[in-house]
Design a protein around this motif. Structure first.
Motif, PDB file in Angstrom:
ATOM      1  N   SER A  20       4.706  -9.099   5.417  1.00 41.98           N
ATOM      2  CA  SER A  20       4.411  -7.793   5.906  1.00 41.98           C
ATOM      3  C   SER A  20       5.505  -6.959   5.540  1.00 41.98           C
ATOM      4  O   SER A  20       6.757  -7.093   5.654  1.00 41.98           O
ATOM      5  CB  SER A  20       4.540  -8.087   7.484  1.00 41.98           C
ATOM      6  OG  SER A  20       4.614  -6.620   8.163  1.00 41.98           O
ATOM      7  N   ARG A  55       4.027   3.322   7.824  1.00 41.56           N
ATOM      8  CA  ARG A  55       3.025   2.419   7.666  1.00 41.56           C
ATOM      9  C   ARG A  55       3.196   0.803   7.702  1.00 41.56           C
ATOM     10  O   ARG A  55       4.559   0.629   7.189  1.00 41.56           O
ATOM     11  CB  ARG A  55       1.898   2.836   6.803  1.00 41.56           C
ATOM     12  CG  ARG A  55       2.533   2.753   5.473  1.00 41.56           C
ATOM     13  CD  ARG A  55       1.416   3.054   4.492  1.00 41.56           C
ATOM     14  NE  ARG A  55       0.577   4.152   4.629  1.00 41.56           N
ATOM     15  CZ  ARG A  55       0.803   5.341   4.313  1.00 41.56           C
ATOM     16  NH1 ARG A  55       2.042   5.594   3.649  1.00 41.56           N
ATOM     17  NH2 ARG A  55       0.065   6.405   4.673  1.00 41.56           N
ATOM     18  N   ASN A  56       2.670  -0.058   7.912  1.00 44.25           N
ATOM     19  CA  ASN A  56       2.755  -1.390   7.475  1.00 44.25           C
ATOM     20  C   ASN A  56       1.459  -1.993   6.601  1.00 44.25           C
ATOM     21  O   ASN A  56       0.448  -1.429   6.847  1.00 44.25           O
ATOM     22  CB  ASN A  56       2.836  -2.153   8.847  1.00 44.25           C
ATOM     23  CG  ASN A  56       2.925  -3.763   8.639  1.00 44.25           C
ATOM     24  OD1 ASN A  56       1.885  -4.316   8.568  1.00 44.25           O
ATOM     25  ND2 ASN A  56       4.141  -4.162   8.326  1.00 44.25           N
ATOM     26  N   THR A  57       2.072  -2.646   5.557  1.00 45.67           N
ATOM     27  CA  THR A  57       1.286  -3.299   4.796  1.00 45.67           C
ATOM     28  C   THR A  57       1.169  -4.661   4.340  1.00 45.67           C
ATOM     29  O   THR A  57       2.397  -5.315   4.494  1.00 45.67           O
ATOM     30  CB  THR A  57       1.363  -2.583   3.300  1.00 45.67           C
ATOM     31  OG1 THR A  57       1.187  -1.386   3.349  1.00 45.67           O
ATOM     32  CG2 THR A  57       0.230  -3.205   2.122  1.00 45.67           C
ATOM     33  N   ARG A  58       0.087  -5.352   4.511  1.00 44.80           N
ATOM     34  CA  ARG A  58       0.078  -6.996   4.364  1.00 44.80           C
ATOM     35  C   ARG A  58      -0.154  -7.283   2.898  1.00 44.80           C
ATOM     36  O   ARG A  58      -1.189  -6.782   2.323  1.00 44.80           O
ATOM     37  CB  ARG A  58      -0.925  -7.503   5.342  1.00 44.80           C
ATOM     38  CG  ARG A  58      -0.507  -7.523   6.662  1.00 44.80           C
ATOM     39  CD  ARG A  58      -1.594  -7.840   7.417  1.00 44.80           C
ATOM     40  NE  ARG A  58      -2.547  -9.145   7.134  1.00 44.80           N
ATOM     41  CZ  ARG A  58      -2.586 -10.160   7.943  1.00 44.80           C
ATOM     42  NH1 ARG A  58      -1.642 -10.462   8.930  1.00 44.80           N
ATOM     43  NH2 ARG A  58      -3.042 -11.380   7.434  1.00 44.80           N
ATOM     44  N   ALA A 110       1.492  -4.618  -2.394  1.00 44.17           N
ATOM     45  CA  ALA A 110       1.564  -3.830  -1.479  1.00 44.17           C
ATOM     46  C   ALA A 110       1.445  -2.486  -2.244  1.00 44.17           C
ATOM     47  O   ALA A 110       1.952  -2.267  -3.127  1.00 44.17           O
ATOM     48  CB  ALA A 110       2.928  -3.731  -0.926  1.00 44.17           C
ATOM     49  N   GLU A 111       0.574  -1.598  -1.829  1.00 46.99           N
ATOM     50  CA  GLU A 111       0.175  -0.201  -2.102  1.00 46.99           C
ATOM     51  C   GLU A 111       0.949   0.869  -1.017  1.00 46.99           C
ATOM     52  O   GLU A 111       0.232   0.855   0.075  1.00 46.99           O
ATOM     53  CB  GLU A 111      -1.108   0.006  -2.501  1.00 46.99           C
ATOM     54  CG  GLU A 111      -1.495  -1.027  -3.711  1.00 46.99           C
ATOM     55  CD  GLU A 111      -1.118  -0.657  -4.974  1.00 46.99           C
ATOM     56  OE1 GLU A 111      -0.615   0.510  -5.035  1.00 46.99           O
ATOM     57  OE2 GLU A 111      -1.552  -1.526  -5.752  1.00 46.99           O
ATOM     58  N   ILE A 112       1.837   1.461  -1.357  1.00 49.34           N
ATOM     59  CA  ILE A 112       2.340   2.424  -0.477  1.00 49.34           C
ATOM     60  C   ILE A 112       2.396   3.698  -1.068  1.00 49.34           C
ATOM     61  O   ILE A 112       2.703   3.949  -2.014  1.00 49.34           O
ATOM     62  CB  ILE A 112       3.735   1.840  -0.106  1.00 49.34           C
ATOM     63  CG1 ILE A 112       3.697   0.391   0.486  1.00 49.34           C
ATOM     64  CG2 ILE A 112       4.553   2.859   0.949  1.00 49.34           C
ATOM     65  CD1 ILE A 112       4.974  -0.128   0.948  1.00 49.34           C
TER      66      ILE A 112
END
Length: 692
Positions: free
Chosen positions: A312, A350-353, A360-362
């Motif tokens: 995460s 935001r949170n990315t799995r 991870a794409e942020i």
């Protein structure tokens, strides 16, 4: 009875043998996967042909099978055929340079394969994991399909063409057994539960950033210092590393201060292989702000080693007071800083799995807002159906020259093109006094529909100006009605607490406002002013305008009548004159002109003569003055002798000129120079002496 039971027990065995004999496979598939340390290698697939089954079920020869395999074999496989006394074999080799190369080649043979190869020996994990969701027989399906399609074996027997044999793989010289599908796992890993990314945007190209890695305290064992060294060996020089531990996690914080975009990109690549960090200008930008879009890609393959695992990753962003954090460059949603939690002052974005297959794409956007304190809007009726409109945006804060230029450029781009065939004019500029916040003015002049088309392009709204009048040629006054509706809230999205919009509608000279629908309206003769805290209005104004035509029409009518009458009289007079009369009139006119010319010449000559006399007298006075002694203060006429001298004899006196004899002696003379004076003269024409 016992014999019957034994017979019944033998029946299934006999039937099984008969079934196996009837369904003998044409070839057995054996596999060896050879792996190197860099995850390169080769997969060797060997098909041993059962010649008896081949002779019974294959309708062709061995050469037909060989030619078919050569023709249909995919490019990713190297094919060889061998047939001798020892038997017949078909060998297919799939060589690869990397895991990605291996995956791409397998994907050309079967659909949606799952493939993992992890050869781990890091602070985070040790051991070996190889996972394949397919067998070599699956990779040769193209061969069995070709055999059936060419008619060498019936489709009813297609499933018996090949059968799985033995499968194994080797790594570092050691053989590992496997089933038909290779699935081996002896990895021991530290569990990374999450990563927090803290980005402090100090300016659009200056950042403080840190990564906080949360490691499960129960899985770390004795690797705490190994993981710290892992970070120390990878990150750029000057990166700060700290370790904190509680009952649940061991937290590793890795960060840099006052970093540029390139520095963050280097840090990402150090912590996450093949990562990136980018800062880009958005394609669309708000007019009274400047914005940057930030995006990054973070592969997590260095921290987790199984496809079904994930980590995460949470993004937190902090900006200066005048900045805002947006979900994206095109979004109006903004994130507010929090006061609770582990990162006060930061906004949770935001949170990315992320997993091995999905990095991870942020992304997020940051905008610097230019606060606006007031908008002044003036709409003026110039003539029938023609308007001027000026909008002045008054800023609260100082802006740099670059920011001002960017605002003007975006306003011009937002207005779009002037409608084709329109006579409308537009100007955009900046008004700014020394050491004061700027004002941006947008001015329009022309048809109201054209004005609103351009303004609607700028505001993304659908405002309008509607003009109507009750005009009559013979009315002393006529009535006008103006409806104006507009909304500038998108342009004025970031304002001061005391923001106001001042709207003025001017009906022009000779007009008077009779009615306005707004309760905030202040009517002042020909204009109405509305002050509001919102940058939008819907106003209806009714006024009366003096008909200038009714004032000018009698004057113009009388002037026209007089001109017609004069023309008629002159025309009638000219009509009665004969040619002889006309010539005589011309001669009289020429004589008058000649007489005027002669008189002018005489006047000019006299003026010149008088001037010469005055100049001569002046010169004489100056000469006489210069010849007198400085102490001589007694006035002596010019014709009297000095002391000691006798008067000149009478015979010396010149005789008077002919024609003037007898007149000169009696004529009065100037007491100063003795020159004869004209009768009644008040000044001597020779010396200028005043005569009493």
């Amino acid at each position: 009875m016992k014999k019957l039971k034994r017979l019944l027990l033998l029946i299934p065995v006999v039937l099984g043998c008969l079934f196996m004999a009837a369904c003998a496979t044409g070839g057995t598939v054996d596999t060896v996967l050879k792996l190197n340390d860099d995850v390169s290698g080769v997969r060797v697939i060997t098909v041993t042909v059962d010649e008896a089954a081949f002779a019974e079920y294959f309708s062709g020869e061995m050469t037909d099978l060989d030619n078919l395999a050569k023709t249909k074999c995919p490019e990713c496989l190297a094919y060889t055929f061998k047939s001798d006394a020892g038997g017949t074999t078909m060998t297919f080799e799939l060589a690869f340079d990397s895991l990605d190369d291996y995956k791409s080649k397998v994907e050309t043979l079967i659909e949606e394969p799952s493939l993992e190869i992890n050869l781990a020996d890091t602070a985070w994990s040790t051991g070996l994991r190889v996972y394949e969701s397919f067998s070599s027989r699956d990779l040769l399906k193209w061969l069995t399909d070709a055999i059936v399609e060419e008619g060498y074996v019936s489709s009813d027997n297609s499933s018996y063409i090949l059968d799985d044999g033995t499968t194994s793989f080797t790594y570092e010289g050691k053989d590992y057994p496997a089933g038909n599908r290779i699935q081996y796992d002896d990895l021991e890993s530290v569990v990374l539960t999450g990563v927090d990314i803290l980005t402090n945007v100090k300016d659009f190209d200056t950042f403080d950033r840190s990564f906080v890695f949360y490691v499960d305290v129960n899985s770390i064992g004795s690797r705490k210092n190994d993981i710290k060294r892992f970070f120390e060996d990878r990150v750029p020089k000057g990166t700060k590393i700290s370790v904190d531990e509680n009952s649940y996690y061991v937290n590793y914080s890795v960060g840099v201060n006052d970093a540029k975009v390139e520095d963050l990109n280097n840090l990402n690549n150090a912590l996450f292989s093949k990562a990136s960090f980018k800062a880009e200008d958005p394609e669309t930008d708000k007019i009274f702000s400047t914005m940057k879009n930030y995006s990054e890609t973070l592969p997590v393959g260095d921290y987790i080693f199984k496809n079904y695992q994930y980590v995460s990753i949470s993004e937190y962003v902090k900006v200066p007071e005048a900045y805002l954090i947006y979900e994206s460059p095109t979004s109006s949603y903004t994130f507010k800083p929090g006061t609770d939690g582990d990162h006060p002052g930061y906004a949770y974005v935001r949170n990315t799995r992320a997993s091995i297959e999905e990095p991870a794409e942020i992304s997020f956007a940051v905008g610097k807002q230019f606060r606006m304190s007031e908008v002044d809007i003036t709409t003026k009726l110039l003539a029938k159906g023609s308007f001027s409109k000026e909008i002045v945006f008054i800023m609260e804060d100082m802006l740099t020259e670059e920011e001002c230029d960017a605002v003007i450029q975006k306003i011009n781009a937002g207005l779009g093109d002037i409608p084709e065939g329109s006579a409308m004019t537009i100007s955009v500029g900046k008004k700014q006094e020394k050491k004061s916040a700027p004002k941006f003015a947008v001015s329009f002049k022309g048809d109201p529909d054209d004005i609103m088309k351009c303004l609607n392009e700028l505001t993304y709204r659908s405002g309008e100006i509607v003009y109507a009048e009750d005009f009559g040629t013979f009315k002393a006054e006529y009535e006008v009605v103006i409806d104006e509706d507009f909304d500038l809230t998108d342009l004025c999205s970031y304002t001061t607490d005391d923001f106001q919009m001042v709207y003025t509608l001017d009906l022009g000279s000779g007009a008077k406002v009779e009615y306005c629908n707004s309760s905030y309206a202040v009517i002042n003769g020909r204009s109405v002013t509305i002050t509001d805290s919102q940058a939008r209005t819907d106003v209806r104004v009714v006024g009366t305008v003096t008909n200038i035509w009714m004032i000018l029409m009698p004057i113009l009518l009388l002037t026209s009548i007089g001109a017609v009458a004069a023309a008629f009289i002159l025309g009638a007079k000219k009509a009665k004159m004969t040619p002889e009369m006309i010539e005589a009139e011309k001669a009289r006119k020429a004589a008058r002109d000649a007489e005027r010319a002669r008189a002018k010449l005489a006047r000019d000559a006299k003026h010149e003569a008088d001037k010469q006399k005055r100049d001569a007298a002046k010169a004489a006075r100056e000469s006489d003055k210069a010849s007198k002694p400085q102490n001589d203060t007694i006035y002596r006429p010019a014709n009297l002798p000095h002391a000691g001298e006798s008067e000149a004899p009478a015979s010396v006196t010149e005789a008077p000129a002919e024609g003037n004899a007898g007149k000169t002696a009696d004529a009065p003379k100037c007491p100063k120079c003795g020159s004869p004076l004209k009768s009644g003269a008040k000044f001597c024409t020779n010396c200028g002496q005043k005569i009493e």
